[in-house]
Write a protein that holds these residues in place. Structure first.
Motif, PDB file in Angstrom:
ATOM      1  N   SER A  54       0.827  -1.208   0.000  1.00 16.97           N
ATOM      2  CA  SER A  54       0.000   0.000   0.000  1.00 16.97           C
ATOM      3  C   SER A  54       0.863   1.261   0.000  1.00 16.97           C
ATOM      4  CB  SER A  54      -0.936  -0.004   1.213  1.00 16.97           C
ATOM      5  OG  SER A  54      -1.784  -1.128   1.187  1.00 16.97           O
ATOM      6  N   ILE A  55       1.930   1.238   0.808  1.00 18.02           N
ATOM      7  CA  ILE A  55       2.828   2.400   0.857  1.00 18.02           C
ATOM      8  C   ILE A  55       3.528   2.583  -0.488  1.00 18.02           C
ATOM      9  CG2 ILE A  55       4.919   3.311   1.937  1.00 18.02           C
ATOM     10  CD1 ILE A  55       4.039   1.901   4.511  1.00 18.02           C
ATOM     11  N   ALA A  56       3.965   1.475  -1.083  1.00 13.19           N
ATOM     12  CA  ALA A  56       4.622   1.559  -2.386  1.00 13.19           C
ATOM     13  C   ALA A  56       3.673   2.103  -3.450  1.00 13.19           C
ATOM     14  CB  ALA A  56       5.140   0.182  -2.795  1.00 13.19           C
ATOM     15  N   ILE A  69       3.412   5.837  -2.988  1.00 11.12           N
ATOM     16  CA  ILE A  69       4.604   6.536  -3.466  1.00 11.12           C
ATOM     17  C   ILE A  69       4.606   6.626  -4.989  1.00 11.12           C
ATOM     18  CG2 ILE A  69       7.116   6.389  -3.625  1.00 11.12           C
ATOM     19  CD1 ILE A  69       7.097   5.136  -0.830  1.00 11.12           C
ATOM     20  N   VAL A  70       4.269   5.524  -5.641  1.00 14.22           N
ATOM     21  CA  VAL A  70       4.215   5.527  -7.110  1.00 14.22           C
ATOM     22  C   VAL A  70       3.163   6.506  -7.606  1.00 14.22           C
ATOM     23  CG1 VAL A  70       3.687   4.124  -9.140  1.00 14.22           C
ATOM     24  CG2 VAL A  70       5.104   3.187  -7.320  1.00 14.22           C
ATOM     25  N   MET A  71       2.019   6.554  -6.915  1.00 12.34           N
ATOM     26  CA  MET A  71       0.945   7.455  -7.335  1.00 12.34           C
ATOM     27  C   MET A  71       1.362   8.914  -7.192  1.00 12.34           C
ATOM     28  SD  MET A  71      -1.994   7.436  -8.630  1.00 12.34           S
ATOM     29  CE  MET A  71      -1.612   8.923  -9.511  1.00 12.34           C
ATOM     30  N   LEU A 113       4.807  14.019 -11.793  1.00 13.14           N
ATOM     31  CA  LEU A 113       5.258  14.094 -13.184  1.00 13.14           C
ATOM     32  C   LEU A 113       4.222  14.799 -14.057  1.00 13.14           C
ATOM     33  CD1 LEU A 113       7.367  13.319 -15.309  1.00 13.14           C
ATOM     34  CD2 LEU A 113       6.186  11.120 -15.567  1.00 13.14           C
ATOM     35  N   LEU A 114       2.951  14.491 -13.833  1.00 13.44           N
ATOM     36  CA  LEU A 114       1.896  15.149 -14.607  1.00 13.44           C
ATOM     37  C   LEU A 114       1.864  16.648 -14.328  1.00 13.44           C
ATOM     38  CD1 LEU A 114      -1.028  12.579 -14.187  1.00 13.44           C
ATOM     39  CD2 LEU A 114       0.226  13.080 -16.282  1.00 13.44           C
ATOM     40  N   VAL A 145      -6.699   9.898 -10.857  1.00 15.96           N
ATOM     41  CA  VAL A 145      -7.569   8.848 -10.301  1.00 15.96           C
ATOM     42  C   VAL A 145      -7.519   7.604 -11.177  1.00 15.96           C
ATOM     43  CG1 VAL A 145      -9.968   8.232  -9.825  1.00 15.96           C
ATOM     44  CG2 VAL A 145      -9.088  10.455  -9.109  1.00 15.96           C
ATOM     45  N   GLY A 146      -7.504   7.800 -12.503  1.00 17.71           N
ATOM     46  CA  GLY A 146      -7.397   6.649 -13.401  1.00 17.71           C
ATOM     47  C   GLY A 146      -6.073   5.921 -13.240  1.00 17.71           C
TER      48      GLY A 146
END
Length: 348
Positions: free
Chosen positions: A18-20, A23-25, A31-32, A328-329
């Motif tokens: 979940s933490i990973a 972080i990725v999100m 970046l966006l 969100v997507g």
């Protein structure tokens, strides 16, 4: 190299996953934001402040959370039984139209009677709109993804026809909308001088009910069995037809209830833009919650916070508002990847 299923998933592994994923999100969202030329850290600060920085902001997040809980539950309970309901958007509008038709003066009753009656009508309208695809899937093996998705567009045309024709408000100055519901049908506010209404409590109650049914009832056990192993469930005497029909009535009803509370709690009438995609977002929320009814609540709250905060970020740094939809997507794909790695491992 081969992929094999994990025998067990420890609490540390789930927490780490979940933490990973978070972080990725955040990295993808940063970046966006960076591609728009806006300052990344300041934009995130504006998003958080816009969602939680004031009493009004929090009330707006909770107001947006209300229909998302119900559409998320609608998708979660359907997916658990392998009924792929992608039509929560259409079912939401079906419930909204039922409330607009009955609550604009057709029924005269005090609020304590009229409000539950209209909620029941919205629930029933959403149930009826999903029942057809469920029966087609059960008896004719018609793809329910296709039928439920296409019925969203059919409902969109029905709404346009009604708000510009038989149900059009003659006092709307030409604006295509239905007649408003009477004052006795308006949901009470939870916070003064805000838009937050008691529909939030209704949504939370349904999340609790759904959780109890899934975990503590015989019907919940039958639904899980029919979804996980349909052939094995039939051998044990579980009626797949009964499970499918009851699941469709329940799932469609929750989406219809979302439309009912939106009309009774916020708008007061139906327009073609009543929902900015609550039904489609419900699919993402259900997957983020991993089809857990209680987990739908924090998932819906998080998504609502992103949407509300993104509006503030857009105003502060001219970041395109639709970046919230992209984030969100992307969160769905990140969660799906995380779920895969939690359930399987790559072994040499």
């Amino acid at each position: 190299m081969r992929i094999e299923r994990r025998d067990t998933r420890s609490a540390k592994l789930v927490a780490g996953g979940s933490i990973a994923a978070l972080i990725v999100m955040v990295a993808l969202g940063s970046l966006l934001i960076a591609t728009t030329g806006a300052p990344v850290l300041a934009s995130w600060r504006a998003l958080v402040t816009g969602a939680f920085g004031s009493r009004l902001a929090i009330s707006e997040v909770l107001t947006r959370t209300t229909p998302l809980i119900l559409t998320g539950l609608a998708c979660a309970v359907a997916f658990r039984a392998r009924l792929w309901n992608i039509g929560a958007e259409g079912q939401l509008y079906a419930g909204a139209l039922a409330v607009a038709a009955l609550g604009s003066g057709l029924i005269g009753a005090p609020s304590i009677v009229l409000i539950p009656l209209l909620m029941t009508a919205g629930f029933a309208a959403g149930s009826a709109y999903l029942l057809g695809p469920a029966l087609l899937k059960r008896f004719l093996n018609v793809d329910d993804v296709v039928t439920t998705l296409l019925l969203n567009f059919v409902m969109g045309l029905i709404v346009s026809l009604l708000v510009q024709g038989p149900m059009r408000d003659p006092l709307s100055m030409g604006w295509p909308q239905t007649m408003p519901v009477v004052d006795q049908a308006v949901l009470p506010k939870l916070m003064a001088q805000t838009r937050l209404h008691v529909g939030l409590l209704v949504a939370l109650a349904w999340a609790l009910v759904a959780s109890v049914i899934e975990a503590r009832s015989a019907f919940g056990l039958k639904r899980r069995a029919a979804g996980a192993a349909p052939q094995a469930a039939r051998f044990t005497g579980i009626s797949a037809t009964r499970v499918m029909i009851l699941t469709a009535l329940w799932s469609g009803g929750l989406a219809g209830l979302a439309g009912a509370v939106e009309v009774m709690g916020l708008r007061g009438y139906v327009t073609g833009d009543l929902s900015p995609g609550f039904g489609y977002t419900g699919v993402i929320i259900a997957m983020l919650a991993q089809l857990n009814p209680l987990a739908v609540v924090p998932s819906a709250f998080a998504v609502a916070a992103v949407f509300v905060g993104a509006d503030a970020m857009s105003r502060a740094y001219n970041v395109p508002g639709y970046i919230a939809d992209v984030m969100v997507g992307l969160s769905l794909f990140v969660m799906l990847g995380t779920s895969f790695l939690l359930g399987y491992r790559i072994k040499r």
